[in-house]
Scaffold this motif. Structure first.
Motif, PDB file in Angstrom:
ATOM      1  N   GLU A  84     -35.124  28.479 -22.383  1.00  0.00           N
ATOM      2  CA  GLU A  84     -33.824  28.110 -21.807  1.00  0.00           C
ATOM      3  C   GLU A  84     -32.750  27.989 -22.887  1.00  0.00           C
ATOM      4  O   GLU A  84     -31.563  27.966 -22.582  1.00  0.00           O
ATOM      5  N   TYR A  85     -33.166  27.928 -24.161  1.00  0.00           N
ATOM      6  CA  TYR A  85     -32.184  27.847 -25.238  1.00  0.00           C
ATOM      7  C   TYR A  85     -31.788  29.223 -25.782  1.00  0.00           C
ATOM      8  O   TYR A  85     -31.096  29.317 -26.772  1.00  0.00           O
ATOM      9  N   ALA A 113     -28.174   9.056 -21.326  1.00  0.00           N
ATOM     10  CA  ALA A 113     -26.810   9.453 -21.708  1.00  0.00           C
ATOM     11  C   ALA A 113     -26.597  10.962 -21.563  1.00  0.00           C
ATOM     12  O   ALA A 113     -25.561  11.400 -21.067  1.00  0.00           O
ATOM     13  N   TYR A 114     -27.556  11.766 -21.994  1.00  0.00           N
ATOM     14  CA  TYR A 114     -27.430  13.230 -21.932  1.00  0.00           C
ATOM     15  C   TYR A 114     -28.746  13.840 -21.469  1.00  0.00           C
ATOM     16  O   TYR A 114     -29.435  14.495 -22.252  1.00  0.00           O
ATOM     17  N   PRO A 115     -29.109  13.636 -20.206  1.00  0.00           N
ATOM     18  CA  PRO A 115     -30.389  14.186 -19.741  1.00  0.00           C
ATOM     19  C   PRO A 115     -30.404  15.708 -19.884  1.00  0.00           C
ATOM     20  O   PRO A 115     -29.378  16.352 -19.684  1.00  0.00           O
ATOM     21  N   GLY A 116     -31.545  16.244 -20.265  1.00  0.00           N
ATOM     22  CA  GLY A 116     -31.673  17.693 -20.403  1.00  0.00           C
ATOM     23  C   GLY A 116     -31.261  18.217 -21.765  1.00  0.00           C
ATOM     24  O   GLY A 116     -31.383  19.404 -22.034  1.00  0.00           O
ATOM     25  N   ARG A 117     -30.754  17.342 -22.625  1.00  0.00           N
ATOM     26  CA  ARG A 117     -30.431  17.806 -23.985  1.00  0.00           C
ATOM     27  C   ARG A 117     -31.440  17.199 -24.950  1.00  0.00           C
ATOM     28  O   ARG A 117     -32.168  16.267 -24.598  1.00  0.00           O
ATOM     29  N   PHE A 129     -22.569  16.982 -28.574  1.00  0.00           N
ATOM     30  CA  PHE A 129     -22.879  17.263 -27.164  1.00  0.00           C
ATOM     31  C   PHE A 129     -21.597  17.554 -26.393  1.00  0.00           C
ATOM     32  O   PHE A 129     -21.559  18.433 -25.542  1.00  0.00           O
ATOM     33  N   ASP A 130     -20.535  16.822 -26.709  1.00  0.00           N
ATOM     34  CA  ASP A 130     -19.277  17.034 -26.002  1.00  0.00           C
ATOM     35  C   ASP A 130     -18.621  18.370 -26.371  1.00  0.00           C
ATOM     36  O   ASP A 130     -17.771  18.870 -25.645  1.00  0.00           O
ATOM     37  N   GLN A 131     -19.014  18.943 -27.509  1.00  0.00           N
ATOM     38  CA  GLN A 131     -18.582  20.304 -27.874  1.00  0.00           C
ATOM     39  C   GLN A 131     -19.407  21.357 -27.133  1.00  0.00           C
ATOM     40  O   GLN A 131     -19.203  22.552 -27.345  1.00  0.00           O
ATOM     41  N   GLY A 132     -20.405  20.933 -26.397  1.00  0.00           N
ATOM     42  CA  GLY A 132     -21.210  21.872 -25.623  1.00  0.00           C
ATOM     43  C   GLY A 132     -22.581  22.165 -26.189  1.00  0.00           C
ATOM     44  O   GLY A 132     -23.279  23.052 -25.705  1.00  0.00           O
ATOM     45  N   CYS A 133     -23.002  21.447 -27.249  1.00  0.00           N
ATOM     46  CA  CYS A 133     -24.341  21.684 -27.795  1.00  0.00           C
ATOM     47  C   CYS A 133     -25.401  21.218 -26.809  1.00  0.00           C
ATOM     48  O   CYS A 133     -25.272  20.159 -26.194  1.00  0.00           O
ATOM     49  N   ARG A 134     -26.454  22.019 -26.658  1.00  0.00           N
ATOM     50  CA  ARG A 134     -27.588  21.611 -25.817  1.00  0.00           C
ATOM     51  C   ARG A 134     -28.672  20.963 -26.667  1.00  0.00           C
ATOM     52  O   ARG A 134     -29.512  20.232 -26.185  1.00  0.00           O
ATOM     53  N   LEU A 135     -28.634  21.302 -27.964  1.00  0.00           N
ATOM     54  CA  LEU A 135     -29.677  20.858 -28.877  1.00  0.00           C
ATOM     55  C   LEU A 135     -28.996  20.518 -30.197  1.00  0.00           C
ATOM     56  O   LEU A 135     -28.118  21.255 -30.651  1.00  0.00           O
ATOM     57  N   VAL A 136     -29.376  19.379 -30.788  1.00  0.00           N
ATOM     58  CA  VAL A 136     -28.809  19.003 -32.084  1.00  0.00           C
ATOM     59  C   VAL A 136     -29.938  18.763 -33.074  1.00  0.00           C
ATOM     60  O   VAL A 136     -30.935  18.104 -32.750  1.00  0.00           O
ATOM     61  N   VAL A 137     -29.788  19.317 -34.266  1.00  0.00           N
ATOM     62  CA  VAL A 137     -30.726  19.065 -35.350  1.00  0.00           C
ATOM     63  C   VAL A 137     -30.076  18.062 -36.301  1.00  0.00           C
ATOM     64  O   VAL A 137     -28.980  18.316 -36.809  1.00  0.00           O
TER      65      VAL A 137
END
Ligand code: NHL
Length: 285
Positions: free
Chosen positions: A245-246, A92-96, A62-70
């Motif tokens: 949005e992705y 912690a990361y709303p919207g992700r 997430f800190d690298q800028g990912c909006r979505l993680v698999v």
């Protein structure tokens, strides 16, 4: 425009089999892969440990800028996915969002409608008995039986941990050594069925697709083997279709590989799992 990076997380390089399928399905999309080689393997660890490591992996991505993680690692997904989604992510990361390889498998088994075209037509009925092969931690977590049971309580799930397989696959053991190990685990699972026939099996570990041919040879004919990379890719495609949005900006592509271990060592090992060179970079802490 903004960057819509998708992260793929695994304990090591086995998750590259999943990334391969994701890239094949969406070749123009930017992905970031993170292998937690510094802490692998996760399979023998306890749940608190696995959860803490998985959470740290999510933070990195997430800190690298990912909006979505698999989460490509079955062990991490089995232990942590629900907990991350319910207890951590919203504050912690709303919207992700975090997706895990476990969910598409469960959806395929319980025949969620959009999964129908991904299974062979002669297997359209919901299976009665499903075999799960996975690491010790995945089996102990009980996530596969629990998640399948929520959607399809009548499906019987029998699990088998295969602790010897990953080390054999890791050191590139020949089929002559791998085949008896796979056959032993298949026989152990079938023993516990008490004569009931097996309809479907899940190869519930990132490394097992590499020995799918040996599972296929050891299983009775007609048993359906579900392919995690393929199902994960279909599932991500569906998810992205529902979430415009992705959508990446035109021209936004690229593929980066990070490890918490030794970059040269991992780059050397990992190509076999991806089918292409994988120039890993060391994640700076
Ligand atoms: C992953 C990475 C390793 C690196 C070095 C030695 C052994 C390793 C074993 C594994 C297997 C992995 C795990 O962490 O146990 C399996 C996991 N990704 C899964 O359950 O899908």
């Amino acid at each position: 425009g903004f960057s819509v990076l998708i992260g793929v997380f695994d304990s090591g390089h086995g998750g590259l089999t999943v990334l391969r399928a994701l890239v094949d399905a969406a070749p123009t999309r930017p992905f970031v892969y993170l292998g937690d080689h510094g802490a692998a393997p996760y399979g023998p660890r306890d749940e608190e440990d696995i959860h803490r490591l998985t959470l740290r992996g999510m933070e990195h991505l997430f800190d690298q800028g990912c909006r979505l993680v698999v989460i490509a690692c079955n062990t991490a997904a089995a232990v942590s996915l629900r907990r991350l989604q319910q207890e951590w992510l919203p504050t912690a990361y709303p919207g992700r969002n975090v997706l895990g390889v476990l969910v598409p498998m469960v959806e395929a088994i319980t025949r969620v409608p959009w999964m129908i075209d991904t299974v062979p037509p002669d297997h359209l009925a919901e299976p009665r008995t499903v075999g799960v092969f996975a690491t010790l931690a995945t089996v102990k977590s009980g996530s596969f039986p629990r998640e399948i049971g929520k959607r399809a309580p009548s499906v019987r799930v029998v699990q088998q941990a295969c602790p010897d397989l990953v080390p054999l696959i890791e050191r590139g053991a020949p089929d002559s050594e791998l085949a008896p190990a796979v056959a032993g685990y298949v026989a152990a699972l079938i023993d516990r069925l008490e004569g009931q026939s097996l309809d479907t099996v899940v190869l519930g570990c990132t490394h097992y697709p590499l020995v799918a041919h040996l599972f296929s040879a050891a299983l009775p004919p007609g048993v359906e083997i579900l392919s995690q990379p393929l199902l994960s890719a279909r599932s991500l495609e569906q998810y992205l279709d529902r979430h415009p949005e992705y959508r990446p900006e035109p021209g936004e592509t690229g593929l980066r590989f990070f490890t918490t271990g030794s970059a040269p060592l991992v780059s050397e090992l990992a190509g076999r799992f991806f089918g292409h060179p994988t120039p890993f970079e060391r994640l700076s802490p």
